[in-house]
Design a protein around this motif. Structure first.
Motif, mmCIF file in Angstrom:
data_model
loop_
_atom_site.group_PDB
_atom_site.id
_atom_site.type_symbol
_atom_site.label_atom_id
_atom_site.label_comp_id
_atom_site.label_asym_id
_atom_site.label_seq_id
_atom_site.Cartn_x
_atom_site.Cartn_y
_atom_site.Cartn_z
ATOM 1 N N GLY C 190 -10.449 15.138 54.071
ATOM 2 C CA GLY C 190 -10.460 16.132 53.010
ATOM 3 C C GLY C 190 -9.727 15.613 51.806
ATOM 4 N N SER C 191 -9.564 16.465 50.837
ATOM 5 C CA SER C 191 -8.870 16.028 49.636
ATOM 6 C C SER C 191 -8.261 17.230 48.923
ATOM 7 C CB SER C 191 -9.847 15.287 48.716
ATOM 8 O OG SER C 191 -9.157 14.468 47.818
ATOM 9 N N ALA C 192 -7.228 16.939 48.140
ATOM 10 C CA ALA C 192 -6.549 17.982 47.367
ATOM 11 C C ALA C 192 -6.751 17.664 45.900
ATOM 12 C CB ALA C 192 -5.067 18.009 47.732
ATOM 13 N N ILE C 201 -10.696 20.859 49.769
ATOM 14 C CA ILE C 201 -11.978 20.649 50.454
ATOM 15 C C ILE C 201 -11.723 19.876 51.741
ATOM 16 C CG2 ILE C 201 -13.118 20.385 48.183
ATOM 17 C CD1 ILE C 201 -14.093 17.607 49.595
ATOM 18 N N TYR C 203 -13.923 18.178 55.427
ATOM 19 C CA TYR C 203 -15.033 18.012 56.368
ATOM 20 C C TYR C 203 -14.439 17.847 57.760
ATOM 21 C CZ TYR C 203 -18.119 17.073 52.397
ATOM 22 O OH TYR C 203 -18.852 17.167 51.243
ATOM 23 N N SER C 219 -14.770 24.509 51.380
ATOM 24 C CA SER C 219 -14.404 24.140 50.015
ATOM 25 C C SER C 219 -13.988 25.376 49.224
ATOM 26 C CB SER C 219 -15.608 23.480 49.329
ATOM 27 O OG SER C 219 -15.439 23.424 47.933
#
Lengths: 337, 337, 337, 337
Positions: C190-192, C201, C203, C219
């Motif tokens: 994921g990412s911030a 978001i 996965y 998301s």
């Protein structure tokens, strides 16, 4: 503070109570219905609202400024007339009355009593409809060619009105509001399938100035809800699908393309094509239309203003409905309005 | 006039013949396939095209300038190498080769022979994909957050490749072309349901610079065709649905709304809401992508230009596919590219 | 009559009050929140419900049988523990707690106090989800291959949880409820983007027995609401689109077609094609899921039954969320559950 | 082997050549058009087909068994009459002729010459339309109430016909074919916006036996293609959307629900609701309708059978079109057919 009495607590009445209760400077004091169970329903949901089986006691109260009438259509006229006689401001659900004569009498009474008379053409307060009017007003689609509306669902098969008086007021009020024009002739064909004395489907054609054609298809016989309006113009087309959650309104542009084909012996062939252009779905105000309607009514009462959907507006819809009924009875004869 | 030989007349070969035959300055002379029935099919549809069972005879012909290879993936490398050895320009279908070493060798061969080497990443020539690249390039959606692609259908269950080598080249080439960025790491998980030695579904995560995440879901097991790409950015989101006839691309804007509630005792309550804004569906060039690809190949051959989807481009996709295979084999290990 | 106290009157609390007020044998007595404006809001809407700023006074009341906790996730554990210490039955919103240790402690406490402990996994009470479970249970789609869920919208950017703890409990509870299986390993990337310390978001890949793969994409960065679940099986595929008003669930069948072509010299060519078959959209129970959840809670309290979404169920979701967080921190490492 | 001559190579002619060339026992020998460029186009695509600028030379050839006429509507009659005089079997595009008198004359001529006379009502050979006829025939939707068809797109603005003669033959042939009924009266209103002498939009109402109402809305003024047919019955409703790639036909069932509310003092309230039931989208034969039409024509020629869309069928459509034109001219008068 405008103190309100609501007459009729069936399907729509509780919506009126809920929305008026969220309008600043408005307060629902009392609610009347002949059905004990509906009064109990209101009591449970809105314990602060008084209830009564006798609408006359509601009208006689001095602490009531305005009355909102949400009863069957056949009772609108007498209830509104009586409310006006008690000097109440009046908001009537659509259709305003059963005859244009009755509508005219209410307009006169409201005028002489200097009360606000408003008709609940709720769609005129919907974000999507207001957006359409704005788009048409600023010439977004070019010259308007036709306005086509379909409203179909499983009907409640009311006993005192046919599908025309039940559903067409919505489409007619949307059409007149958006076009800012008045139809001059009407033609209608329909049929009564389920109950042979009450029409359950109808096709209405309206002839407007500037050759604009309005067309309404209403039906109580569709297992799935259809609410689609198409407005075609010389430059663009608007499609308004009220069943959609998002993208309720789409504006379709028209594009022109040139197709080049490599013909025989290197001869380049060109053809001009009309082609779909961009599609644009403008953001719509998603506020509940009834809330805006209730706010507008209270605003008119407080400031003595004429409502957007006033008695005159309601009368025009009733006149058209009468003409539709007449055309229908004559098997599709064209009737002047 | 560029004279073309097509090797492979299965599903894709006839499309190449048809499109090349509509390109100016191109002429399909001959077509090779080992299957008699496919040659007969071509003969009937394109009586002017010669056919042969022996591709070598096609390659040996002096009147052939360029070769288009549409055979199974495992034969791409040797056929392309041989075609280059005969000084032919080469258009290979995707995936370019089965290994990156093979792709590198072809690039070297094309360079030394000064021939055009192009890979058939057809989607890079599609109007919708070009529009997405244009939108991203001009900053339409703001900073790009993630690029999510799903491609699912009932697979043909090829024997020489898994779902990754069959479908992922499409999504990878679209993603790299649209983003103009190169992934640095990859991670994949998948499974082989129908044939336990050939993966038929896979989830691929790609790590790009600027923290952008790419994600691809491919499947041969979906009874209905899904082709949806979502690209989310700091300001807007693009949804590209290749199954749609119209409105293939939609750009969703973000809106901010202020909701006011009439609180108790007349206190007005305000709340800030993010809300959907306008939706815009730009018009897309509807020309057949393969037609544009064929025109581009002929143009590169004539002018000695480097194709948009050249060997280097094809090599990068093969390298990513190798990394995906490796990650998959390791059960989801992150692999540097 | 089960007498209920509601703690927390933000977005969800009023929904609990409204739904409990329509459940037979249930009565919301009192509601607690530290925010004066939220209490006023409840007062106006539900004049019969008492309000208090001090939740302890609510818990100390002898006339309260059960407590419904709708506060931020970080407070769930201590409030639920305290409620159980006062011998109240407890309904906690999801996620049940912030750690699996806390969830285990609540389960022990409820057991020792012989109280009902239920988690508000509302989707398990939704008609569409129940229909999916029914379809899977009766083998409608054949062997299950994968379960793919996307939940994306504009997030509220809560300060005390990331997108995983906010949205994934929905998809996880739907997946576990529908499949009746428990994942054994998990992997997440994921990412911030907006706030560099809070993922927005993600996965998630879940490995289930029988090689079934679960996949969740969540998301907070999508301007438009996406809620789509795809379940592919050996015979059919289910698509559940929660944003649709009608046809929320579609079941796609797979068909086989034989195409005959008139080949050269009268030879008939036959080809076998997989092709889309019928599509079927079963009617869904449209009752409000929260209503059914509230009824189920009251029923369990009255009869001493174990709820469908009990503490054990809530604990499993929390354990998976912990594993997801760990995998995410390790950049996509596979974590055993 | 049936040897065919095609007269007219504009938009439709090449489609006829392509489809006849794939029919067993059929062979397109020659093609006629007055336009040199169209002949060149055919030459390039179908090198085996002879071309001529003089249709008379085509008709005079002894080796031609059947003629397919795809010229402008105004020339259909004289060309077909001449073809029959040369003892050719004839397939005419719709509309069959410009007047019902002409259609009758062709029917007589075909009968006396014992030749097949078929009209190209292509939709009658479409999988979706055949499925609808099958559903109606087996009583799937119960008693038929109305049949509503909309066909709108950007028109080509032909000079020799209005929108009615251009588009309505499609909807009329679909309607008559699916219902297996004949309309007895018709009413039409329309308007000419772009060119004041050629109608570009029209609403047609058809009165069928059993009180069934047919309604057709056709328009050349819509930037986006609309092709939607709704057939409502006493039990179900069919929606046929020809613009959709998948789920072209949906059958909506009607359900009945009982809603129970917990009324005051524990009194259970029951209400009966009509509600949407299952939706079912049957699989459709996706073969090209024109291919089936061509096969049917060849089959009739070979076996001396009467085509499904024969001259009588074509005559009925022309008679209705004449009545529509008359009603339109009279401003919406009801015309008996």
């Amino acid at each position: 503070m405008i103190r309100i009495g609501v007459i009729g607590c069936g399907y729509w009445g509780p919506n009126l109570i809920r929305n008026f209760s969220e309008v600043r400077d408005a307060h629902v004091i009392v609610c009347a219905d002949v059905r004990e169970d509906r009064l109990q329903f209101v009591k449970q949901r809105y314990p602060a609202v008084e209830v009564t089986k006798d609408y006359k006691r509601l009208l006689q109260r001095k602490d009531i400024d305005a009355v909102s009438i949400a009863t069957p259509a056949s009772t609108h006229f007498s209830l509104a007339r009586e409310a006006l006689s008690y000097n109440k401001h009046v908001l009537i659900e659509k259709p305003m009355t059963k005859t244009s004569g009755q509508a005219e009498e209410l307009i006169r009474a409201a005028k002489s009593k200097k009360r606000v008379l408003m008709v609940g053409h709720t769609f005129e307060y919907a974000g999507a409809v207001r957006k359409i009017r704005e788009l048409l007003s600023r010439g977004e689609i070019g010259d308007i060619f036709y306005f086509d509306s379909t409203r179909a669902n499983l009907g409640l098969f009311q006993k005192d009105v046919n599908v025309i008086w039940d559903l067409a007021p919505h489409d007619l009020s949307i059409m007149l509001y958006a076009l800012k024009l008045h139809p001059v002739r009407v033609l209608a064909v329909g049929s009564a399938f389920v109950n042979s004395s009450i029409e359950d489907i109808c096709y209405i054609t309206l002839f407007f100035p500037k050759k604009i054609i309005g067309h309404i298809h209403i039906s109580w016989l569709a297992p799935v809800k259809f609410r689609r309006t198409v407005i075609a113009g010389s430059r663009k087309m608007i499609v308004y699908d009220d069943v959609e959650n998002i993208e309720k309104i789409k504006v379709f542009e028209r594009g022109v393309t040139i197709k080049e084909n490599n013909g025989p012996k290197g001869i380049l062939e060109r053809q001009l094509f009309y082609q779909m252009g961009d599609v644009w779905s403008p953001r719509i105000d998603t506020q509940e239309p009834l809330k805006i309607e209730c706010e507008h009514f209270i605003d008119c009462v407080k400031k003595g203003k004429t409502p957007s959907s006033d008695g005159k507006n309601g009368l025009e819809i009733v006149r058209i409905l009468e003409a539709v009924d007449e055309s229908l009875k004559e098997g599709g004869k064209i009737i002047d309005i």
